[in-house]
Scaffold this motif. Structure first.
Motif, PDB file in Angstrom:
ATOM      1  N   GLY A  44      15.732   7.404  -0.411  1.00  0.00           N
ATOM      2  CA  GLY A  44      16.730   7.467  -1.164  1.00  0.00           C
ATOM      3  C   GLY A  44      15.823   5.883  -2.296  1.00  0.00           C
ATOM      4  O   GLY A  44      16.776   5.647  -3.187  1.00  0.00           O
ATOM      5  N   VAL A  45      14.906   5.570  -2.103  1.00  0.00           N
ATOM      6  CA  VAL A  45      13.936   4.626  -2.904  1.00  0.00           C
ATOM      7  C   VAL A  45      13.838   5.262  -4.258  1.00  0.00           C
ATOM      8  O   VAL A  45      12.653   5.561  -3.951  1.00  0.00           O
ATOM      9  N   ARG A  73       4.879   1.361   1.888  1.00  0.00           N
ATOM     10  CA  ARG A  73       5.516   2.988   0.643  1.00  0.00           C
ATOM     11  C   ARG A  73       4.268   3.783   1.075  1.00  0.00           C
ATOM     12  O   ARG A  73       3.537   4.417   1.135  1.00  0.00           O
ATOM     13  N   LEU A  74       5.907   5.496   1.478  1.00  0.00           N
ATOM     14  CA  LEU A  74       5.875   6.473   2.179  1.00  0.00           C
ATOM     15  C   LEU A  74       6.089   7.203   0.631  1.00  0.00           C
ATOM     16  O   LEU A  74       6.263   7.181   0.180  1.00  0.00           O
ATOM     17  N   LEU A  75       4.854   7.525   0.230  1.00  0.00           N
ATOM     18  CA  LEU A  75       4.711   8.414  -1.322  1.00  0.00           C
ATOM     19  C   LEU A  75       4.550  10.034  -0.157  1.00  0.00           C
ATOM     20  O   LEU A  75       2.990  10.771  -0.016  1.00  0.00           O
ATOM     21  N   VAL A  76       5.814  10.682  -0.466  1.00  0.00           N
ATOM     22  CA  VAL A  76       5.419  12.648   0.218  1.00  0.00           C
ATOM     23  C   VAL A  76       6.484  13.326  -0.063  1.00  0.00           C
ATOM     24  O   VAL A  76       7.162  13.047  -1.219  1.00  0.00           O
ATOM     25  N   PRO A 125       8.205  -4.401   9.606  1.00  0.00           N
ATOM     26  CA  PRO A 125       8.148  -3.069  10.371  1.00  0.00           C
ATOM     27  C   PRO A 125       9.422  -1.866   9.395  1.00  0.00           C
ATOM     28  O   PRO A 125      10.166  -1.809   9.675  1.00  0.00           O
ATOM     29  N   VAL A 126       9.060  -2.037   7.798  1.00  0.00           N
ATOM     30  CA  VAL A 126      10.072  -1.989   7.214  1.00  0.00           C
ATOM     31  C   VAL A 126       9.535  -0.669   5.955  1.00  0.00           C
ATOM     32  O   VAL A 126       8.352  -1.364   5.157  1.00  0.00           O
ATOM     33  N   LEU A 127       9.864   0.826   6.071  1.00  0.00           N
ATOM     34  CA  LEU A 127       8.583   1.540   5.423  1.00  0.00           C
ATOM     35  C   LEU A 127      10.382   1.968   4.111  1.00  0.00           C
ATOM     36  O   LEU A 127      11.160   2.065   4.309  1.00  0.00           O
ATOM     37  N   SER A 128       9.459   2.150   2.586  1.00  0.00           N
ATOM     38  CA  SER A 128      10.014   2.761   2.119  1.00  0.00           C
ATOM     39  C   SER A 128       9.398   3.604   1.296  1.00  0.00           C
ATOM     40  O   SER A 128       8.774   3.804   1.284  1.00  0.00           O
ATOM     41  N   VAL A 129      10.025   5.015   1.550  1.00  0.00           N
ATOM     42  CA  VAL A 129       9.921   6.258   1.535  1.00  0.00           C
ATOM     43  C   VAL A 129      10.363   6.331  -0.016  1.00  0.00           C
ATOM     44  O   VAL A 129      12.045   6.380  -0.458  1.00  0.00           O
ATOM     45  N   LEU A 130       9.201   6.940  -0.626  1.00  0.00           N
ATOM     46  CA  LEU A 130       9.693   7.719  -2.243  1.00  0.00           C
ATOM     47  C   LEU A 130       9.303   8.759  -2.088  1.00  0.00           C
ATOM     48  O   LEU A 130       8.588   9.692  -1.187  1.00  0.00           O
ATOM     49  N   THR A 131       9.350   9.987  -3.218  1.00  0.00           N
ATOM     50  CA  THR A 131       8.692  11.169  -3.189  1.00  0.00           C
ATOM     51  C   THR A 131       8.277  12.006  -4.880  1.00  0.00           C
ATOM     52  O   THR A 131       7.608  10.403  -5.514  1.00  0.00           O
ATOM     53  N   PHE A 132       7.097  12.435  -4.710  1.00  0.00           N
ATOM     54  CA  PHE A 132       7.028  12.959  -6.223  1.00  0.00           C
ATOM     55  C   PHE A 132       6.968  14.560  -6.002  1.00  0.00           C
ATOM     56  O   PHE A 132       6.827  15.246  -5.004  1.00  0.00           O
ATOM     57  N   ARG A 133       6.161  15.468  -6.785  1.00  0.00           N
ATOM     58  CA  ARG A 133       5.993  16.934  -7.341  1.00  0.00           C
ATOM     59  C   ARG A 133       4.172  16.648  -7.596  1.00  0.00           C
ATOM     60  O   ARG A 133       3.773  17.459  -6.845  1.00  0.00           O
ATOM     61  N   ALA A 163       1.026  -1.028   0.236  1.00  0.00           N
ATOM     62  CA  ALA A 163       0.001  -0.107  -0.063  1.00  0.00           C
ATOM     63  C   ALA A 163       0.798   1.109  -0.138  1.00  0.00           C
ATOM     64  O   ALA A 163       1.633   1.051   0.578  1.00  0.00           O
ATOM     65  N   ALA A 164       0.362   2.342  -0.447  1.00  0.00           N
ATOM     66  CA  ALA A 164       0.689   3.569  -0.722  1.00  0.00           C
ATOM     67  C   ALA A 164       0.540   4.529   0.405  1.00  0.00           C
ATOM     68  O   ALA A 164      -1.031   4.299   0.612  1.00  0.00           O
ATOM     69  N   ASN A 165       1.009   5.310   1.001  1.00  0.00           N
ATOM     70  CA  ASN A 165       0.199   6.317   2.150  1.00  0.00           C
ATOM     71  C   ASN A 165       0.921   7.551   1.502  1.00  0.00           C
ATOM     72  O   ASN A 165       1.799   7.312   1.793  1.00  0.00           O
ATOM     73  N   ILE A 166       0.600   8.134   0.838  1.00  0.00           N
ATOM     74  CA  ILE A 166       0.364   9.575   0.457  1.00  0.00           C
ATOM     75  C   ILE A 166       0.352  10.955   1.750  1.00  0.00           C
ATOM     76  O   ILE A 166      -1.156  10.728   1.903  1.00  0.00           O
ATOM     77  N   VAL A 167       1.163  11.439   1.299  1.00  0.00           N
ATOM     78  CA  VAL A 167       1.380  12.518   2.150  1.00  0.00           C
ATOM     79  C   VAL A 167       1.648  14.031   0.934  1.00  0.00           C
ATOM     80  O   VAL A 167       2.527  14.141   0.736  1.00  0.00           O
ATOM     81  N   PHE A 168       0.195  14.709   1.012  1.00  0.00           N
ATOM     82  CA  PHE A 168       0.676  15.968   0.685  1.00  0.00           C
ATOM     83  C   PHE A 168       1.130  17.687   1.440  1.00  0.00           C
ATOM     84  O   PHE A 168       0.896  16.992   2.514  1.00  0.00           O
ATOM     85  N   ASP A 169       1.414  17.953   0.357  1.00  0.00           N
ATOM     86  CA  ASP A 169       2.446  19.113   1.824  1.00  0.00           C
ATOM     87  C   ASP A 169       1.510  19.588   1.668  1.00  0.00           C
ATOM     88  O   ASP A 169       2.057  20.926   3.136  1.00  0.00           O
ATOM     89  N   ASP A 170       0.278  19.822   2.418  1.00  0.00           N
ATOM     90  CA  ASP A 170      -0.718  20.806   2.795  1.00  0.00           C
ATOM     91  C   ASP A 170      -1.643  19.810   3.909  1.00  0.00           C
ATOM     92  O   ASP A 170      -2.389  20.126   4.386  1.00  0.00           O
TER      93      ASP A 170
END
Length: 474
Positions: free
Chosen positions: A375-376, A294-297, A390-398, A260-267
């Motif tokens: 850096g994933v 999967r953390l998408l921030v 208990p392992v979280l992969s962090v990815l970013t988006f714009r 699952a993706a956990n998506i965090v927006f800038d607001d």
């Protein structure tokens, strides 16, 4: 900072026998071939009990008992079946402390989770489906919905009693009888549930429990007199079951893996999002098929969010599952620990940056420190494969479009989370995510009235809610 003093829950509230047989036709019996296996406490590696391993002859007996019981059980008015379900729910509430301690001993999850999450939800599912038992003609599945027959149910080790409730409650409410196989590493709460059924005076044969390893589950799934198969577990085993059932006319529901993706927006409210991220991946040691692994921030807040997340992770207490202050308990088995360790080492070898808070792990038992990788990329194995730990992969988006594309770039489709203060953004993004459950500004929240299930390799069919009745009605 104040240190928490130990606050252990007493083991004495649960009485575990030295050995357990199979629960067939209302009574406990030894397996015909005498094979047994041991179930251990993953926090200490102490043997808790010896349990019978059911062979083909035992599965035959259990299915035959369920078939005999079906005519009488399905003929009962719905209101009468409801009385048994209500009774089971109340007994579970009365014995909740005992069952919570048992679950933490056998599974390794913290007592505060089994006490405050698992057990209340188990009782709630039986209460909820008891309410449906006399209202099936109003459920929207035709004017005369009928039970299918004998349900063969195979459940996993991550939520042993809760997965049992998800399967057994709707099956009984709709007039079916059940043969259930719990996971090999966590059979005890299912065997205690058999005793709950006896205490509730459930007619013999309506619920049967056969313990054993994968081959026991395979016998049950392939049994010619089983009409409906329900399975929760890995995608690989789900594929085998689908092949076995294909062409037989059996009904099948599968609830499989997730990424699952956990998506965090800038607001997003960042403090609230951090709590949701922690709950999404470290709840139940990450042994959750819908874990937010999967953390998408959003890029503009990634640095601030990660700093806050690391501060919060440093406060997590790893240790004795029976201590009421413990946040992260033991990994369920040596085999699962080996898989988590191997995938985490692969993540580091492939170039992702690994970080864990300083924490002292117990010397005995199976333990893994809460871990995040930054850096994933989408190509990393830790971003593609289900780690179930208990392992979280962090990815970013714009942009929102990039977030959706990355979230959907997975063979799985079980769940997702969205964090934003804008309701319009949440609804717009949720509508484009290929996930069976989408949480908004929260994560891992369950309710018996809400359906749960996945798309793609996360399986098909729904459990919970009105939708959960459909799989058990002809």
């Amino acid at each position: 900072m104040f240190e928490y003093a130990p606050a252990p829950e007493s083991r004495s509230v649960v009485d575990i026998a030295a050995s357990y047989g199979l629960f067939i036709d209302g009574s406990f019996e030894p397996g015909r071939d005498g094979n047994v296996f041991k179930t251990v406490n993953p926090a200490t590696e102490e043997v808790l009990a010896e349990v019978a391993a059911a062979g083909p002859e035992d599965v035959d007996r259990a299915v035959a008992a369920a078939r005999r019981a079906f005519d009488g059980w399905s003929a009962l008015p719905g209101a009468e079946r409801a009385k048994y379900l209500f009774r089971i729910a109340r007994i579970i509430q009365e014995r909740s402390r005992e069952l919570a301690v048992l679950e933490s001993l056998d599974n390794g999850k913290p007592i505060r989770e089994s006490r405050d999450v698992d057990l209340p939800l188990v009782a709630a599912h039986f209460f909820y489906y008891a309410g449906w038992a006399d209202k099936l003609t109003y459920a929207g599945f035709g004017p005369d919905p009928r039970p299918i027959g004998v349900a063969g149910q195979v459940i996993p080790w991550n939520f042993p009693l809760l997965m049992l409730a998800w399967k057994v409650a709707p099956a009984l409410a709709t007039g079916n009888t059940v043969v259930l196989k719990p996971a090999e590493t966590t059979p005890l709460s299912a065997l205690f549930f058999a005793d709950v059924c006896r205490q509730a005076q459930l007619p013999p044969g309506v619920v049967n429990i056969v313990t054993g390893a994968g081959d026991t589950g395979a016998y049950l799934v392939a049994h010619p007199d089983v009409d409906k198969v329900a399975f929760t577990g890995s995608t690989a085993v789900g594929r085998q079951i689908a092949r076995t059932v294909a062409g037989t006319g059996k009904r099948l529901t599968l609830e499989l893996g997730g990424k699952a993706a956990n998506i965090v927006f800038d607001d997003a409210p960042l403090d609230q999002a951090v709590e949701g991220i922690v709950d999404g991946i470290f709840f139940n040691q990450g042994h959750v098929c819908c874990a937010g692994s999967r953390l998408l921030v959003q890029e503009s807040i990634a640095e601030e969010l990660l700093a806050s997340l690391k501060r919060r992770m440093a406060t997590l207490r790893v240790g004795d599952p029976l201590d009421k202050n413990t946040d992260v308990g033991a990994i369920n088995s040596a085999a699962q620990l080996a898989r988590i360790t191997e995938l985490a080492e692969t993540g580091a070898a492939e170039g992702a940056q690994r970080w864990s808070p300083p924490c002292r792990l117990p010397e005995r038992g199976f333990w893994f420190a809460p871990t995040i990788f930054t850096g994933v990329t989408q190509a990393h194995r830790i971003a593609r494969e289900e780690i179930f730990g208990p392992v979280l992969s962090v990815l970013t988006f714009r942009t929102p479009a990039e977030a959706v594309e990355k979230a959907n770039n997975t063979p799985y489709g079980l769940s997702a989370g969205i964090w934003s203060e804008k309701g319009s953004r949440i609804l717009a993004v949720a509508d484009r995510l290929r996930a069976g459950v989408v949480w908004a500004n929260t994560f891992n929240k369950f309710d018996p009235a809400s359906p749960f299930g996945g798309y793609k390799e996360s399986g098909y069919g729904r459990e919970g809610g009105r939708h959960g009745l459909e799989a058990y009605l002809a």
